[in-house]
Design an enzyme around this catalytic site. Structure first.
Site: not given
Length: 249
Positions: A14, A16
């Site tokens: 991922d 963020d």
């Protein structure tokens, strides 16, 4: 030595909150947007949007899914609207665009630096022969990756733009992570998922990926433990920083 089982051949990250600290910027942008909306709708006594609501209803999800999920939690129903609705329109798409405008303003003002431990970890897994991909619901993923100087450390990208084009269901469904594994020519059991969001960890578990690492950059908030939430939704391990996996190896 990277803290992963020997069967792992690819690492899916991922963006963020895992590679870059933009999760905090996203959370602040969602709060600014939702608080302004709720204040206008309910008056000065409105209940503000909080971090726990961000974690449960918004974090890791496609932007419209996050908007819709939070509104539903408050018993609010709005028209869906159309993609590209202006930000001053109270529809799901209009509120989502309003949040994006706030996020873009914050990024332009503050810039982006990756987590040093994440850069160290990316270099380590690539040195070990693993292929890497970023998997994000953000439509700004490519811009953020470039701004953070991570282009050369990632072999593939599945983001909000790709997901919309390919009609991939967003997290907590595993579709985007499965698509990234496909781009790297591995099956899910050969790939590790790295996520700070409950929705993302749930996606890794639902997709039966070989290993799921939860990243807890929030810590405990009173009696609430984000690490416990990540574990409870399927993380095999939870760390405060990706470099912890190297230190533990």
């Amino acid at each position: 030595m990277n803290g992963l089982p020997d069967r792992i051949r690819a690492a899916l990250f991922d963006l963020d909150g895992v590679l870059t600290p933009t999760a905090a910027v996203h959370a602040a942008a969602w709060k600014e947007m939702f608080d302004a909306f709720l204040r206008t709708r309910e008056g000065p006594g409105f209940r503000p949007f909080d971090q726990n609501e961000y974690n449960e209803y918004v974090d890791g999800r496609a932007r419209a899914d996050g908007t819709r999920s939070f509104l539903a939690s408050r018993g609010i129903t709005l028209p869906e609207g159309a993609v590209g609705d202006p930000a001053d329109v109270d529809t799901v798409e209009g509120l989502s665009e309003r949040k994006d405008e706030i996020f873009r303003r914050m990024v332009e003002r503050g810039g982006i630096q990756p987590y040093p431990g994440s850069v160290r970890y990316l270099r380590a897994v690539r040195a070990a022969g693993l292929r890497t991909a970023v998997v994000s619901a953000s439509r700004h993923c490519a811009q953020i990756v470039r701004a953070a100087g991570l282009d050369d450390l990632l072999d593939a990208r599945i983001d909000g733009i790709v997901a919309a084009r390919e009609r991939l269901t967003g997290k907590p469904a595993p579709d985007t992570y499965r698509a990234a594994a496909g781009l790297l020519n591995v099956i899910p059991t050969q790939a590790a998922v790295f996520e700070d969001a409950i929705a993302g960890v749930s996606a890794g578990r639902a997709g039966r990926f070989g290993y799921v690492v939860g990243v807890d950059r929030i810590g405990d908030q009173g009696e609430h433990s984000h690490a416990a939430d990540l574990k409870g939704h399927g993380a095999d391990a939870v760390v405060r920083d990706l470099a912890d996996l190297l230190d533990e190896s």
